[in-house]
Structures are given as C-alpha cells and as structure tokens.
Scaffold this active site. Structure first.
Site, PDB file in Angstrom:
ATOM      1  N   LYS A 173       0.843  -1.204   0.000  1.00  0.00           N
ATOM      2  CA  LYS A 173       0.000   0.000   0.000  1.00  0.00           C
ATOM      3  C   LYS A 173       0.877   1.253   0.000  1.00  0.00           C
ATOM      4  CE  LYS A 173      -1.952  -1.500   3.724  1.00  0.00           C
ATOM      5  NZ  LYS A 173      -2.809  -1.793   4.896  1.00  0.00           N
ATOM      6  N   THR A 204      -8.458   8.942   9.013  1.00  0.00           N
ATOM      7  CA  THR A 204      -7.925   7.745   8.366  1.00  0.00           C
ATOM      8  C   THR A 204      -7.649   6.618   9.345  1.00  0.00           C
ATOM      9  OG1 THR A 204      -5.681   8.645   8.543  1.00  0.00           O
ATOM     10  CG2 THR A 204      -6.888   9.080   6.497  1.00  0.00           C
ATOM     11  N   GLY A 206      -7.950   3.369  11.011  1.00  0.00           N
ATOM     12  CA  GLY A 206      -8.645   2.144  10.664  1.00  0.00           C
ATOM     13  C   GLY A 206      -8.777   1.861   9.187  1.00  0.00           C
ATOM     14  N   THR A 207      -8.179   2.673   8.329  1.00  0.00           N
ATOM     15  CA  THR A 207      -8.324   2.440   6.892  1.00  0.00           C
ATOM     16  C   THR A 207      -7.644   1.150   6.454  1.00  0.00           C
ATOM     17  OG1 THR A 207      -6.434   3.922   6.555  1.00  0.00           O
ATOM     18  CG2 THR A 207      -8.634   4.847   6.227  1.00  0.00           C
ATOM     19  N   GLY A 208      -6.508   0.793   7.073  1.00  0.00           N
ATOM     20  CA  GLY A 208      -5.834  -0.449   6.720  1.00  0.00           C
ATOM     21  C   GLY A 208      -6.669  -1.662   7.074  1.00  0.00           C
ATOM     22  N   CYS A 209      -7.281  -1.641   8.254  1.00  0.00           N
ATOM     23  CA  CYS A 209      -8.171  -2.731   8.669  1.00  0.00           C
ATOM     24  C   CYS A 209      -9.354  -2.840   7.717  1.00  0.00           C
ATOM     25  CB  CYS A 209      -8.696  -2.484  10.083  1.00  0.00           C
ATOM     26  SG  CYS A 209      -7.427  -2.274  11.346  1.00  0.00           S
TER      27      CYS A 209
END
Length: 269
Positions: A173, A204, A206-209
């Site tokens: 990412k 942003t 929690g965007t990866g989760c």
C-alpha cells in the site's frame, strides 16, 4: 450468505481492529465472525494499553468458529506476541483455511507500536507463508524487507522480495507519502498497480483494517484477487470521499450503505 472470520485486536474507539472489520464485512455483504487477540485502550490519537488474550483462549475462539460456521475467508490483523501467532498459524493449517488475508499490523496509524519484534519474526516464519495475500503499508514493508522505500520502483522491489520470501501475493500500500495512494499488487510474477487519489480527509484511523477486511469479504464471495482489491479500494475511497469519520464518532452504518447502491443491494441479498 458467505462468511468471513477476523482474527485481530479490539479497538475500544471502534474505528479499527475487530470493530472496523465487522462493520466492513457487513457492508460488503458477508457474515462476520471474530477471534480476538487482544483488548486495547485506544482512540484515533494513540494506544494507551494492551491486554492480550491467552494462546489457549485464542485457540478456543478459532475452534468455536471453524467447528460450527466455517469461514469462506479469514482476515488477520493485530497479533502482538509470538505465542498468539503460532496458535493462529497452527489452527489455520489444521482447518486448511482458504482465502487468508494478512494485514501485518505492526504500527498504528497514530505511530504506536502494536507488535513485538519477536512476534514479527514468528509471523514471517509461520503465518505469512499461509496467506493468500498480505497487505503491508510502507512502514510495514520496510520492517519485513529491511529496505528503504521512497519510490514506486522501491515498492516493486519490496513486493517482489516479500512474494518470493513468503510465497504469497503482496499488496504493497502506497498511501504513506510515496504516491497518490496507488497500491501495488505483485502476484504470479507480475505487478499490477491500482491507482488511487489521495483524499483530503483527516479521519484515516482504521483504513488499513477496512481495506484488508473488504478484500477478504470479496474473496469470500468468489471474486478474484484483483477484483477483490478493486472492489475494496472503491469501497474505502467512497467512505473517505464522503468525508465519513472512520475513526471515533462514525456515522450510522446505513450512511456507508448509501455511498454505493451496489453494496446496499448486496447487503440486502
């Protein structure tokens, strides 16, 4: 309805971890189940405390899910200790789990360290090789490869190295100042770029989760890896461009449904 299991830590603010995974899986039309690795006291600004579950209790949670409602996909997030990583790897091998998405969560968006160095080493040895795809961000890719990553070319080299080392697909990412949120998938010997535009939204957390959970949900529904990533990126981009707060104070779930008629219709099926 297809099913997905999230193995991750709980986020008391509701914006990341298990809570974000449940919301995302539901929005993407699958039935979400969980096995919690740790309780955290955290919010969008940092993590103040972590309490791990015991390896035996984590095993019991995973067994309870697989013995009753076998997941069509598994998403793995925060795992802070070597013993917990070993339990997850052993149980996934035992049940021959499919569509495994590993988000190697090591550092929170706020900068807080979430995994011990020893856990990262065991993850590299026992868990990542089980993955269908791993979804490291730039800092995590740096930890996994030891490479300095400052350009798209660096991302390609790092992704190829991780794919060779762990024998899985890699979604590197690029949202950490490398480019306009363009992500790189390296799978089956080829690079595929997924373009994205950086969205000026400070929320942003929690965007990866959310991204990894959406990928898992779409894999569970039978979409290819590339299709699952495209759909996951469209989902999270819609949430961010709608200026929704993915951290604390998120709006009601139907607000996210309304971002896309497609997802709303799927959720009703």
């Amino acid at each position: 309805m297809k099913t997905a299991l999230s193995i991750a830590g709980s986020d008391s603010s509701g914006g990341a971890g298990i809570q974000a995974d449940i919301k995302t899986m539901a929005m993407n039309g699958v039935y979400a189940m969980t096995a919690i690795t740790a309780l955290t006291a955290q919010n969008t600004t940092g993590v103040s405390a972590i309490t791990e579950v015991s390896p035996e209790f984590l095993k019991q949670q995973i067994d309870a899910v697989f013995e009753d409602i076998r997941p069509d996909a598994v998403k793995i997030g925060m795992v802070s200790s070597p013993a917990l990583v070993e339990v997850i790897a052993e149980r996934l091998r035992y049940y021959q789990a499919e569509n495994i998405v590993v988000d190697p969560v090591m550092v929170a968006t706020s900068g807080s360290t979430l995994s011990k160095d020893s856990a990262v080493q065991v993850m590299k040895e026992k868990l990542l090789p089980l993955a269908t795809v791993i979804t490291p961000n730039i800092p995590e890719s740096t930890i996994l490869t030891g490479r300095t990553i400052v350009s798209p070319a660096d991302m390609e080299l790092a992704a190829q190295e991780m794919a060779a080392q762990f024998n899985c697909a890699v979604l590197c990412k690029g949202g950490h100042s490398i480019n306009d949120a363009n992500d790189l998938l390296y799978a089956d010997g080829k690079c595929v770029w997924f373009s994205g535009k950086r969205i000026d939204n400070p929320n942003t957390h929690g965007t990866g989760c959310t991204l990894s959970s959406a990928i898992a949900a779409n894999l569970a529904k039978g979409f290819s890896l590339e299709q699952s990533i495209e759909r996951a990126k469209a989902y999270i981009s819609g949430a961010l461009s709608g200026m929704l707060n993915l951290g604390h104070g998120s709006g009601p779930l139907d607000h996210i449904f309304n971002l896309s008629g497609e997802y709303a219709k799927e959720a009703e099926v």
